[in-house]
Design an enzyme around this catalytic site. Sequence first.
Site, PDB file in Angstrom:
ATOM      1  N   LYS A 110       0.818  -1.220   0.000  1.00  0.00           N
ATOM      2  CA  LYS A 110       0.000   0.000   0.000  1.00  0.00           C
ATOM      3  C   LYS A 110       0.848   1.266   0.000  1.00  0.00           C
ATOM      4  CE  LYS A 110      -1.195  -0.177   4.928  1.00  0.00           C
ATOM      5  NZ  LYS A 110       0.012  -0.951   5.221  1.00  0.00           N
ATOM      6  N   ARG A 155      -6.247   2.299  11.495  1.00  0.00           N
ATOM      7  CA  ARG A 155      -5.841   0.918  11.768  1.00  0.00           C
ATOM      8  C   ARG A 155      -6.694   0.308  12.863  1.00  0.00           C
ATOM      9  NH1 ARG A 155      -0.111   1.620   9.911  1.00  0.00           N
ATOM     10  NH2 ARG A 155       0.953  -0.373  10.014  1.00  0.00           N
ATOM     11  N   ARG A 184      12.715  -6.820   2.951  1.00  0.00           N
ATOM     12  CA  ARG A 184      12.462  -5.440   2.532  1.00  0.00           C
ATOM     13  C   ARG A 184      13.595  -4.483   2.911  1.00  0.00           C
ATOM     14  NH1 ARG A 184       6.829  -2.504   4.000  1.00  0.00           N
ATOM     15  NH2 ARG A 184       7.542  -2.605   6.139  1.00  0.00           N
ATOM     16  N   ARG A 190      14.182  -1.730   8.009  1.00  0.00           N
ATOM     17  CA  ARG A 190      13.463  -1.147   9.144  1.00  0.00           C
ATOM     18  C   ARG A 190      13.655  -2.027  10.369  1.00  0.00           C
ATOM     19  NH1 ARG A 190       7.407   0.372   7.343  1.00  0.00           N
ATOM     20  NH2 ARG A 190       7.083  -0.486   9.403  1.00  0.00           N
ATOM     21  N   ARG A 233       3.411  -7.749  14.167  1.00  0.00           N
ATOM     22  CA  ARG A 233       2.673  -6.746  13.391  1.00  0.00           C
ATOM     23  C   ARG A 233       1.543  -7.384  12.597  1.00  0.00           C
ATOM     24  NH1 ARG A 233       7.250  -4.617  10.065  1.00  0.00           N
ATOM     25  NH2 ARG A 233       5.711  -3.354   8.984  1.00  0.00           N
TER      26      ARG A 233
HETATM   27  P1  AMP Z   1       3.896   1.226   8.924  1.00  0.00           P
HETATM   28  O1  AMP Z   1       5.037   1.961   8.317  1.00  0.00           O
HETATM   29  O2  AMP Z   1       2.565   1.668   8.382  1.00  0.00           O
HETATM   30  O3  AMP Z   1       4.064  -0.271   8.887  1.00  0.00           O
HETATM   31  O4  AMP Z   1       3.869   1.643  10.474  1.00  0.00           O
HETATM   32  C1  AMP Z   1       4.971   1.385  11.330  1.00  0.00           C
HETATM   33  C2  AMP Z   1       4.527   1.420  12.789  1.00  0.00           C
HETATM   34  O5  AMP Z   1       4.029   2.734  13.096  1.00  0.00           O
HETATM   35  C3  AMP Z   1       3.383   0.473  13.139  1.00  0.00           C
HETATM   36  O6  AMP Z   1       3.821  -0.849  13.412  1.00  0.00           O
HETATM   37  C4  AMP Z   1       2.822   1.165  14.381  1.00  0.00           C
HETATM   38  O7  AMP Z   1       3.640   0.956  15.511  1.00  0.00           O
HETATM   39  C5  AMP Z   1       2.930   2.645  14.006  1.00  0.00           C
HETATM   40  N1  AMP Z   1       1.709   3.106  13.309  1.00  0.00           N
HETATM   41  C6  AMP Z   1       1.598   3.524  12.010  1.00  0.00           C
HETATM   42  N2  AMP Z   1       0.341   3.871  11.716  1.00  0.00           N
HETATM   43  C7  AMP Z   1      -0.379   3.668  12.852  1.00  0.00           C
HETATM   44  C8  AMP Z   1      -1.757   3.810  13.190  1.00  0.00           C
HETATM   45  N3  AMP Z   1      -2.672   4.240  12.289  1.00  0.00           N
HETATM   46  N4  AMP Z   1      -2.131   3.507  14.458  1.00  0.00           N
HETATM   47  C9  AMP Z   1      -1.249   3.095  15.373  1.00  0.00           C
HETATM   48  N5  AMP Z   1       0.061   2.906  15.119  1.00  0.00           N
HETATM   49  C10 AMP Z   1       0.495   3.184  13.869  1.00  0.00           C
END
Ligand code: AMP
Length: 215
Positions: free
Chosen positions: A13, A88, A127, A160, A171
């Site tokens: 995404k 989320r 990744r 990451r 996750r």
């Molecule tokens: P992502 O890059 O979208 O995989 O996000 C990395 C991390 O940021 C996630 O594992 C969460 O710890 C935090 N995070 C990102 N978006 C959200 C959200 N909408 N709600 C809560 N935590 C978030």
Amino acid sequence: MRFVFLGAPGSGKGTQAGVISQRLGIAHVATGDLFREAVSKGGELGREAKTYMEKGLLVPDEITIRMLLERIVAPDCRKGYILDGFPRTLEQARALDLALAEREEAVGRVLYIKVSTEELVRRLSGRLICRDCQTPYHQVASPPKVAGKCDQCGGELYQRPDDNPETVRKRLDVYFAETAPLIDHYKEAGRLVEIDGEGDIEKIGQEAITTLTKD
Ligand code: AMP
């Protein structure tokens, strides 16, 4: 043009939101990127978010909702935006609906990018991300032309810290427990559109644009 991209970590995404937002001339708002930026700046928001992110947990709704609602009133969001990684949780979805309704606005289409769990694990475990422009690569499936360097901007590639196997599993568990219910939430609201996220990246992007913009 207020779109939400819904999908598991590794569903693509972020990649698709990056390309499609540029094509449509709208903002790409990724809460994960906003949190990573806050962590690298080292302020209070970053310190708090880091403790959750490194465990693969969601940052609490209150913090996340506040940050997102502040971001979407910035001038670059006026023409529209793609929300990538938000909402989320159901609480985040409701807070977004409410905040938009106060301005007589609403979420448009919600694009659900569907990818099998085996494929998600494979993608996340190899990744690499550009530190500067966030372009994602895969060590095996889509490596950069020069090892360790971004094809787009020459920036340094890194893994990451939350892409290690243990945190990836956490996750994905969190995604299925907290975020997957949003699929039904938006289906019931008549906003959900779905595409297959496995296959050629460009073709998926084309299908996504067609699905989002058709009458
Ligand atoms: P992502 O890059 O979208 O995989 O996000 C990395 C991390 O940021 C996630 O594992 C969460 O710890 C935090 N995070 C990102 N978006 C959200 C959200 N909408 N709600 C809560 N935590 C978030």
